[in-house]
Design an enzyme around this catalytic site. Structure first.
Site, short mmCIF file in Angstrom:
data_model
loop_
_atom_site.label_atom_id
_atom_site.label_comp_id
_atom_site.label_asym_id
_atom_site.label_seq_id
_atom_site.Cartn_x
_atom_site.Cartn_y
_atom_site.Cartn_z
N HIS A 99 0.87 -1.18 0.00
CA HIS A 99 0.00 0.00 0.00
C HIS A 99 0.91 1.23 0.00
O HIS A 99 2.03 1.19 0.52
CB HIS A 99 -0.86 0.09 1.27
CG HIS A 99 -1.82 -1.02 1.50
ND1 HIS A 99 -1.44 -2.23 2.05
CD2 HIS A 99 -3.16 -1.08 1.33
CE1 HIS A 99 -2.51 -2.99 2.18
NE2 HIS A 99 -3.57 -2.32 1.76
N ASP A 102 2.16 2.16 3.47
CA ASP A 102 3.16 1.28 4.07
C ASP A 102 4.58 1.75 3.76
O ASP A 102 5.48 1.57 4.57
CB ASP A 102 3.07 -0.15 3.51
CG ASP A 102 1.68 -0.69 3.45
OD1 ASP A 102 0.90 -0.39 4.37
OD2 ASP A 102 1.36 -1.39 2.47
N HIS A 269 -10.97 -13.42 5.12
CA HIS A 269 -12.19 -12.73 4.73
C HIS A 269 -13.29 -13.73 4.39
O HIS A 269 -14.47 -13.49 4.67
CB HIS A 269 -11.93 -11.83 3.54
CG HIS A 269 -11.01 -10.69 3.84
ND1 HIS A 269 -10.63 -9.76 2.89
CD2 HIS A 269 -10.39 -10.30 4.99
CE1 HIS A 269 -9.83 -8.87 3.44
NE2 HIS A 269 -9.66 -9.19 4.71
N ASP A 294 -4.85 -13.94 -1.18
CA ASP A 294 -4.14 -13.54 0.03
C ASP A 294 -4.12 -14.73 0.98
O ASP A 294 -5.18 -15.20 1.41
CB ASP A 294 -4.83 -12.35 0.71
CG ASP A 294 -4.39 -11.02 0.14
OD1 ASP A 294 -3.60 -11.01 -0.82
OD2 ASP A 294 -4.83 -9.98 0.66
N ASP A 305 -10.48 -10.50 12.15
CA ASP A 305 -9.50 -10.90 11.14
C ASP A 305 -8.09 -10.89 11.74
O ASP A 305 -7.46 -9.83 11.82
CB ASP A 305 -9.60 -9.91 9.98
CG ASP A 305 -8.96 -10.41 8.71
OD1 ASP A 305 -8.64 -11.60 8.64
OD2 ASP A 305 -8.80 -9.61 7.79
N ASP A 307 -5.28 -12.70 10.82
CA ASP A 307 -4.17 -12.75 9.86
C ASP A 307 -2.98 -13.57 10.34
O ASP A 307 -1.83 -13.13 10.27
CB ASP A 307 -3.69 -11.33 9.51
CG ASP A 307 -4.71 -10.54 8.72
OD1 ASP A 307 -5.44 -11.16 7.93
OD2 ASP A 307 -4.79 -9.32 8.89
N ASP A 337 -0.63 -12.15 3.22
CA ASP A 337 -1.29 -11.10 4.00
C ASP A 337 -1.44 -11.61 5.43
O ASP A 337 -2.54 -11.82 5.94
CB ASP A 337 -2.65 -10.77 3.39
CG ASP A 337 -3.27 -9.53 3.98
OD1 ASP A 337 -2.63 -8.91 4.85
OD2 ASP A 337 -4.39 -9.17 3.59
#
Length: 435
Positions: A99, A102, A269, A294, A305, A307, A337
């Site tokens: 991103h 980031d 997700h 991801d 979430d 991750d 991710d």
């Protein structure tokens, strides 16, 4: 060279018997599986945000990591870029994703923010000339800053829409210039908290207009990569408009965009939408919407979430089954991710997470390839639906029979079907046999 990974060497494949925690036991990038190398199938990527920008916070506590680039402005961003490419070399991976927020600090204005992003993009370009690691995809962060608290494209204020458009234009162009193979739009706040203050149809129209503008600009600048939407049902918004693959497809169809956009599907997700990962992959593949993945997992005791890095080879075998069946991910790949836990403070922990994740993907890939090669799984599926290949079933699907014709056949031929076992337990065991 920085000293962030001091004392750590490049991760190599050592085989299943290795006890070296910083060696690949199953991921051998050059091993041929189903006609291609593992690396060509998986196309693994490091997520810049979780790996280098994540601070170790959670909903109940702030920063627990102490990275030398934190709070250092552009100097910190340049150091972070140095560390990132050292990490890519240690892992020996072909791709990364980012991103804009980031890679560079936000400025006082959009122009200043975009300038910062471009400056780091120039560093990326120089480093990529000497590195085998390329860009899988880029995206703009349209959810963290408070200006986006009511959405970006779907915001009630058109000036917020315009600001987001300026961000996306910059990152899309940078992604193109860096040779990125995809551009992702994740609508982290493209949804609503309450319908009491929301014009649902208005926001849908705005979202479609924004996406159309992105598609048009991508074509204008000659970007030939995939445009991807990433479905997520909730969190941070109570309800997000890109709820799951089926919802995204319906939205794209309504606005005539289904030929221009595919999905980037995330494991976590899918679970938040009360689906399995393989469900979302199967739906996307069936609709021609499966673009990229991801890779992560959720803590099933938590309702949000989390991750985690993937560690379920059986789940990944089913995922790769659908990916292999559609001929692979094309320009897509498996982006990690995923993030190390709040207490995982050491630089080596970043390697451990990715090494374990890649080994899990490798086991899943090999399991899926073996399952397909064996043929029993597909044979049983074909056998279960064989009645639709001829006679009554074939005529129904071909539109040769009306409802009255079908009912008359039942009476005339004395049709009285008896239930047959779906054999779920056997099929679960069959999949596990190859993992």
């Amino acid at each position: 060279m920085t000293d962030f990974f001091k004392g750590l060497s490049q991760v190599k494949f050592e085989g299943p018997q290795s006890r070296n925690p910083l060696a690949y036991r199953h991921y051998n990038k050059d091993e041929i599986v189903a006609g291609k190398t593992m690396e060509e199938h998986i196309r693994p990527a490091v997520a810049y945000w979780h790996t280098f920008a994540q601070e170790g916070g959670d909903p109940f506590g702030g920063r627990s990591f102490d990275r030398p680039w934190f709070d250092k402005g552009m100097d910190g961003a340049r150091l972070k870029a140095d560390v990132a490419f050292e990490f890519f070399e240690l892992l020996d991976v072909p791709f990364f994703c980012f991103h804009d927020a980031d890679i560079a600090p936000e400025g006082e204005t959009l122009a200043e923010s975009n300038k910062n992003v471009r400056a780091i993009g120039e560093i990326f370009a120089r480093k990529m000339e000497q590195s085998r690691t390329k860009l899988l995809w880029g995206t703009a962060n349209l959810f963290s800053n408070r200006r986006y608290m009511a959405g970006a494209a779907t915001n009630p204020d058109p000036e917020v829409f315009a600001y987001a458009a300026g961000q996306v234009k910059n990152v899309l162009e940078l992604t193109h210039e860096l040779g990125g193979e995809n551009y992702v739009l994740w609508g982290g706040r493209e949804g609503y908290e309450t319908l009491l203050n929301t014009k649902f149809g208005q926001e849908q129209d705005q979202m479609a207009r924004f996406l159309t503008l992105v598609i048009e600009h991508a074509k204008k600048i000659g970007f030939t990569g995939q445009i991807l939407l990433e479905p997520k049902p909730q969190e941070p918004s109570k309800h997000q408009y890109d709820y799951d693959v089926a919802t995204v497809y319906g939205f794209l169809q309504r606005y005539g965009l289904e030929q221009d956009v595919k999905c980037n599907i995330e494991v976590g997700h899918a679970f938040l939408a009360r689906h399995s990962f393989e469900h979302e992959l199967a739906v996307a593949s069936t609709l021609g919407m499966l673009g990229s993945v991801d890779a992560n997992r959720n803590d099933l005791q938590s309702g949000w979430d989390t991750d985690h890095f993937p560690n379920n080879a059986g789940e990944m075998a089913l995922a790769f089954y659908y990916i292999l069946k559609q001929g692979g991910l094309g320009k897509g790949g498996f982006n990690f991710d995923a993030k190390v836990r709040r207490q995982s403070l050491d630089a080596a922990d970043l390697l451990h997470g990715h090494v374990g994740g890649l080994d899990t993907l490798a086991r899943g890939l090999k399991g899926a390839a073996a399952l397909i090669e064996d043929g029993e799984f597909d044979r049983l599926l074909d056998e279960r639906y064989a009645g639709w290949d001829n006679g009554l079933g074939k005529d129904i699907l071909a539109g040769k029979l009306s409802l009255s014709d079908i009912a008359e056949k039942v009476h005339a031929e004395g049709i009285n079907p008896q239930p047959k076992s779906g054999r779920q337990e056997y099929l679960e065991n069959l999949v596990n046999h190859f993992v």
